[in-house]
Design an enzyme around this catalytic site. Structure first.
Site, PDB file in Angstrom:
ATOM      1  N   TYR A 465       0.838  -1.201   0.000  1.00 32.14           N
ATOM      2  CA  TYR A 465       0.000   0.000   0.000  1.00 32.14           C
ATOM      3  C   TYR A 465       0.875   1.255   0.000  1.00 32.14           C
ATOM      4  CZ  TYR A 465      -3.778   3.242   1.067  1.00 32.14           C
ATOM      5  OH  TYR A 465      -4.668   4.288   1.011  1.00 32.14           O
ATOM      6  N   HIS A 663     -15.831   1.432  -3.750  1.00 28.64           N
ATOM      7  CA  HIS A 663     -14.400   1.347  -3.475  1.00 28.64           C
ATOM      8  C   HIS A 663     -14.043   0.068  -2.726  1.00 28.64           C
ATOM      9  CE1 HIS A 663     -10.544   3.271  -3.693  1.00 28.64           C
ATOM     10  NE2 HIS A 663     -10.356   3.204  -2.388  1.00 28.64           N
TER      11      HIS A 663
END
Length: 697
Positions: A465, A663
């Site tokens: 990430y 999302h």
């Protein structure tokens, strides 16, 4: 390999426009800008989506492991799952999923031993099960429930109120709430945050400005709600309200972006009507984070990174004319992840090399005891109120589904509340951690998980990430477990840009330092290959949102390293990300495209703008959803169109576009299983992972 799956794909034609802008002296081509339009209202974009999905689905149908992965993910997900219990009055509230329910119903029971009954079951709210129960908050005495509804994955929320005894809605309904808390003021009303209603057709694309806090009195229409706080002269500021557990104080936190820095104001609710809901500044200036924990009488406890990059806990007397902040728990090398007051104790969780540890303190900061978590994993919860005798927490790891425990604050004893009964033996899996050097020599932690009987190099799925102060910690995933069950290795790299080691770790991976994030991830892949973890042609990479940006940037910079990739809901156009919905908040991490210095950095790694023709890119599956109003799907549409148009080799470069999803949150179980099977079968095929596997159980 299947001859069908290995055959080069004929992609649907994508119109290429002559859109070019001169930005800081450089001509920037944007031939696929038309794909930014909303797929729900633009017929041309909708046609492109349908054609792309048809090609992708036809290809995925040829993959030999798809059915096996679908069955295995469902099997690993099919167990009774509980959410953390919360006690209000004599009632306990928690979610419970029997295993494969698309959405988790909310239950209530009287007392720890009382019978449970379903209070809300979102599975009947929509035919496709894509309408979800998002957040919920019982009133202080447990007689009412304030809850939010999420439809089709959007960030917009509809707020409603339920009478707990009868199970009937009260008729109260709030629209255009987003990024909001649910904060009761007594039993008769609540505070919430909302944005102005967007112009027609702009629900999922318009920038989110002018958030304000309102008070809603039960039994009245939303049009009569009282605006408690707004900043019309500073429309970029966002505002969030919380209320102390004793109901005496309300706190308004104001921020300008995603950074951990905010202003803080307090409302004395006992004087709210007389004072006109007057707010008193407690912290001014957007320099540091000040997060309220709770109050004991007039004393407020807070978490702050002021003079403490890994955070410390402080207290301040709200009755004093001039606020004086006193340190209660000093900063340590390990960042404080969360803190709460339960009973007469502070419960604090820390991150130690990206795994959780927890400790109990007295209210004066004196250490009381460590909480034995039983292994390397992630802890969450520890909710409660001053005076409570108990708290609940959840613990999970890569090889252990979430278990719920009750902690007695007086004795320190933890007892099981809900232990998952899944046919999985944690002892059959290795969960390890290594520290590898990045390009500049910085040591980066990485978790590595595999079956114990997998002793030779095996295809490896590397996840990352690297942004927004977000820490990646061990947790159970049925999809990841299916990959591991198939004989693959799963690796999670705790690259810079996250919050695993506090502010310095975050700062080292954002703005002008963003290249460190990509270097850290590349170094992880190189380490996995050099050290015999993965096979020569068996490295798959994956990331979502900011992690999708990570995947896109790494594919441009090191396509030779990667053998298959999945970029999920990624931020792919770094020159225009701040033009839609919540994108404007992200300038804290990315910088401003309108500022020349920032533009040059963004231009250097923007996935959409740096695709290279004449280079063989690995097999790539881009995934997004039509109702993603966090990272609008136009990012993924444009990136995919550019990749397909480039001379980028014969391996597939496909996009999978989910309908009635956003999302990620609120996605029904059946959609999650189907998506997981598609992604894993694609990555397995192009890394040589054999499915069905040999060995394992």
């Amino acid at each position: 390999m299947s001859a069908t799956a290995a055959t080069p794909i004929a992609y649907p034609p994508t119109e290429r426009a002559d859109t070019v802008e001169m930005i800081f002296g450089e001509e920037i081509a944007d031939p696929y800008r038309w794909l930014e339009a909303d797929v729900r209202s633009d017929a041309k974009v909708a046609k492109w989506v349908a054609e792309q999905n048809a090609v992708t689905e036809a290809y995925l149908e040829t993959l030999p492991g798809r059915d096996w992965f679908k069955a295995r993910i469902a099997e690993r997900m099919d167990y009774e799952r509980f959410g953390l219990p919360h006690r209000y009055g004599s009632r306990y509230f928690y979610t419970r999923n029997t295993g494969l329910q698309n959405q988790s119903p909310l239950f209530v029971q009287d007392g720890l031993d009382g019978p449970r009954r379903a209070l809300l079951d979102p599975n009947g709210w929509a035919k496709d099960a894509a309408t979800a129960l998002s957040d919920w908050q019982p009133s202080p005495d447990g007689s009412k429930l304030l809850y939010s509804v999420q439809d089709g994955g959007t960030d917009w929320r509809i707020l409603k109120v339920l009478d707990v005894e009868s199970g009937e809605d009260t008729g109260d309904e709030i629209r255009w709430a987003k990024f909001t808390g649910l904060s009761w003021v007594g039993e008769e009303g609540f505070l919430y945050s909302r944005f102005p209603e967007p112009e027609e057709g702009q629900d999922f694309q318009a920038l989110n400005y002018s958030q304000a806090i309102y008070y809603h009195a039960l039994g009245t229409p939303q049009s009569e709600d009282r605006m408690v706080f707004s900043t019309p002269d500073f429309p970029e500021r966002g505002h969030y309200a919380t209320v102390s557990d004793d109901g005496r104080w309300a706190f308004v936190t104001s921020s300008t972006g995603t950074d951990s820095r905010n202003e803080l104001q307090v409302i004395d609710l006992s004087q709210a009507e007389q004072s006109g809901w007057a707010l008193r500044p407690l912290v001014t200036g957007f320099d540091n984070e000040w997060t309220p924990i709770d109050t004991v009488g007039s004393v407020l406890y807070l978490k702050t990174n002021t003079d403490a990059p890994t955070y410390r806990l402080v207290k301040v007397d709200l009755a004093a004319d001039v606020p004086v902040f006193e340190t209660v728990v000093e900063a340590r090398a390990e960042p404080i992840d969360s803190a709460s007051i339960v009973g007469d104790k502070l419960v604090v969780s820390y991150l130690k090399d990206a795994a959780s540890r927890a400790e109990v303190f007295a209210l004066d900061g004196t250490p009381v005891r460590q909480i034995d978590l039983g292994g390397l994993g992630t802890v969450s919860g520890f909710g409660g109120r001053p005076g409570d005798p108990e708290t609940f927490y959840a613990f999970s790891s890569f090889n252990q589904p979430t278990a719920i425990y009750r902690l007695d604050l007086a004795s320190g004893e933890s007892t099981p509340f809900a232990i998952p009964k899944l046919a999985l033996d944690p002892a059959k899996y290795d969960v390890g951690q290594v520290f590898y050097p990045s390009k500049d020599g910085t040591k980066i932690p990485m978790f590595i998980v595999k079956r114990k009987d997998v002793t030779a190099p095996a295809p490896t799925l590397l996840y990352g990430y690297g942004g927004f102060d977000v820490s990646l910690t061990p947790g159970f995933s049925a999809t990841r477990m299916a990959w591991i069950d198939a004989g693959g290795v799963f690796a999670l790299a705790n690259i810079r840009g996250g919050g695993e080691y506090g502010k310095a770790w975050h700062d080292a991976g954002r703005l002008a330092n963003k290249q460190n994030v990509f270097d850290d991830f590349v170094a992880a892949g190189e380490w996995l290959k050099a050290n015999g973890v993965t096979t020569k042609d068996g490295l798959a990479i994956e990331g979502g949102s900011n992690g999708g940006l990570l995947v896109g940037a790494v594919l441009n910079q090191r396509p030779d390293l990667v053998d298959a990739a999945r970029a999920a809901v990624g931020v792919m156009d770094m020159l225009r990300f701040d033009r839609w919905t919540a994108g404007r908040y992200w300038v804290d991490d990315y910088g401003y495209p309108s500022k020349e210095a920032d533009f040059k950095v963004l231009r250097s790694y923007s996935p959409y703008h740096n695709i290279r023709s004449g280079i063989d890119y690995p097999a790539t599956l881009v995934t997004t959803a039509d109702t993603d109003d966090r990272v609008v799907p136009g990012h993924s549409f444009k990136y995919t169109a550019a990749l397909q148009a480039a001379d980028a080799g014969d391996e597939p470069h496909l996009i999978r576009i989910e309908t009635r999803a956003g999302h990620g949150s609120g996605k029904p179980t059946d959609k999650a299983i189907a998506e997981g099977a598609d992604v894993l079968s694609f990555l397995a095929y192009w890394t040589g992972l054999k499915v069905p596997p040999t060995g394992g159980d």
